[in-house]
Design a protein around this motif. Structure first.
Motif, short mmCIF file in Angstrom:
data_model
loop_
_atom_site.label_atom_id
_atom_site.label_comp_id
_atom_site.label_asym_id
_atom_site.label_seq_id
_atom_site.Cartn_x
_atom_site.Cartn_y
_atom_site.Cartn_z
N VAL A 127 39.35 29.75 33.42
CA VAL A 127 39.43 31.22 33.46
C VAL A 127 38.86 31.75 34.78
CG1 VAL A 127 38.76 33.35 32.26
CG2 VAL A 127 39.33 31.33 30.94
N LYS A 128 37.91 31.04 35.36
CA LYS A 128 37.36 31.48 36.65
C LYS A 128 38.43 31.48 37.74
CE LYS A 128 32.46 30.90 36.32
NZ LYS A 128 31.27 30.11 36.47
N LYS A 129 39.46 30.64 37.57
CA LYS A 129 40.52 30.55 38.59
C LYS A 129 41.58 31.65 38.44
CE LYS A 129 41.34 25.86 38.23
NZ LYS A 129 42.25 24.72 38.39
N VAL A 130 41.50 32.40 37.33
CA VAL A 130 42.60 33.33 37.00
C VAL A 130 42.64 34.51 37.97
CG1 VAL A 130 43.31 35.05 35.29
CG2 VAL A 130 42.77 32.70 34.58
N LYS A 131 43.86 34.79 38.48
CA LYS A 131 44.05 35.92 39.40
C LYS A 131 45.04 36.95 38.86
CE LYS A 131 42.98 33.32 43.56
NZ LYS A 131 43.60 32.52 44.64
N ALA A 132 45.79 36.61 37.81
CA ALA A 132 46.79 37.54 37.28
C ALA A 132 46.95 37.32 35.78
CB ALA A 132 48.14 37.33 37.97
N ILE A 133 47.40 38.37 35.10
CA ILE A 133 47.64 38.28 33.65
C ILE A 133 49.08 38.74 33.38
CG2 ILE A 133 46.97 39.12 31.36
CD1 ILE A 133 44.13 39.59 32.53
N PHE A 134 49.88 37.84 32.81
CA PHE A 134 51.24 38.18 32.42
C PHE A 134 51.28 38.19 30.89
CE2 PHE A 134 52.85 35.66 36.41
CZ PHE A 134 52.27 36.61 37.24
N GLU B 176 41.16 43.19 25.43
CA GLU B 176 40.25 42.08 25.14
C GLU B 176 40.39 40.97 26.17
OE1 GLU B 176 40.26 40.26 21.14
OE2 GLU B 176 39.43 38.45 22.03
N VAL B 177 41.63 40.65 26.53
CA VAL B 177 41.85 39.53 27.46
C VAL B 177 41.35 39.89 28.86
CG1 VAL B 177 43.61 38.08 28.56
CG2 VAL B 177 43.73 38.55 26.11
N VAL B 178 41.59 41.12 29.29
CA VAL B 178 41.09 41.53 30.62
C VAL B 178 39.57 41.43 30.64
CG1 VAL B 178 40.84 43.47 32.23
CG2 VAL B 178 43.06 43.02 31.16
N GLU B 179 38.92 41.93 29.61
CA GLU B 179 37.44 41.88 29.56
C GLU B 179 36.95 40.43 29.48
OE1 GLU B 179 35.62 44.47 26.73
OE2 GLU B 179 36.64 46.25 27.50
N TRP B 180 37.68 39.60 28.72
CA TRP B 180 37.32 38.19 28.56
C TRP B 180 37.38 37.47 29.92
CZ3 TRP B 180 41.04 33.94 28.44
CH2 TRP B 180 40.53 32.74 27.93
N VAL B 181 38.44 37.74 30.68
CA VAL B 181 38.59 37.11 32.00
C VAL B 181 37.48 37.59 32.94
CG1 VAL B 181 40.05 37.03 34.09
CG2 VAL B 181 41.08 36.70 31.81
N LEU B 182 37.28 38.90 32.98
CA LEU B 182 36.26 39.45 33.90
C LEU B 182 34.87 38.96 33.52
CD1 LEU B 182 37.53 43.14 34.32
CD2 LEU B 182 37.68 41.26 35.97
N ASP B 183 34.61 38.84 32.23
CA ASP B 183 33.31 38.36 31.76
C ASP B 183 33.09 36.91 32.21
OD1 ASP B 183 30.88 38.67 30.46
OD2 ASP B 183 31.64 37.80 28.60
#
Ligand SMILES: [Mg+2]
Length: 182
Positions: free
Chosen positions: A9-16, A154-161
């Motif tokens: 998840v630390k590598k994630v740069k985009a959400i589709f 939820e997913v955006v917050e999960w990634v940012l967290d």
């Protein structure tokens, strides 16, 4: 979240994201002349704003074309809306190219069988509690939120967290709310 998933998840740069069953509970209201209404959650609008502030591009990939989806995407300021493709790997790969991303830098949120090929490609496949077991089995994370109730937020917050950025991005959002710039 286990360490291996945190590293991904630390590598994630985009959400589709799929639309029906994710941004909605899968219900489509159909009236005369094929007029369609869908019910979206205001929470996902907040999620889209957080992603925008964090510089995380969002894209919608839906098998069905729907004008209701076009309208909601406009409200959420999501400009990448790809509809009408049952083979979702095509728009998925086109989006990777456009944003110069590797597949392992992308979260994909889906709930249907047609999402499985994309979930296999994406670094972090995510699904929802009411998805069929075969789809949930393909996911690395199942949201607590049900489809249509704020899954994207939820997913955006999960990634940012996981990336240690949630507090700072929330602080920026509050500043912008006070300045009414959001
Ligand atoms: Mg779906």
């Amino acid at each position: 979240m286990d360490d291996a998933l945190v590293r991904k998840v630390k590598k994630v740069k985009a959400i589709f994201c799929d639309v029906d069953g994710i941004l909605t509970d899968g219900t489509i209201y159909v009236g005369p002349d094929h007029y369609e209404l869908k019910r979206f959650s205001v929470n996902d609008g907040v999620g889209a704003a957080l992603a925008r502030l964090a510089g995380i591009p969002l894209a919608l990939i839906s098998g069905r074309h729907s004008e209701a989806t076009v309208s909601r995407a406009e409200q959420m300021r999501i400009t990448e809306v790809h509809q009408g493709s049952l083979n979702k790997t095509e728009p998925f790969r086109a989006l990777l190219k456009k944003f110069e991303l590797e597949a392992d830098e992308v979260v994909y949120i889906g709930d249907g069988w047609i999402d499985l090929p994309v979930m296999e490609l994406a670094g972090v496949p995510v699904s929802v509690p009411d998805a069929p077991d075969v789809v949930k089995d393909a996911a690395l994370y199942i949201t607590r939120t049900k489809g249509g109730a704020g899954v994207l937020r939820e997913v955006v917050e999960w990634v940012l967290d996981a990336q240690g950025r949630l507090d700072s991005i929330m602080a920026v959002m509050w500043q912008q709310i006070y300045k009414a710039e959001l």
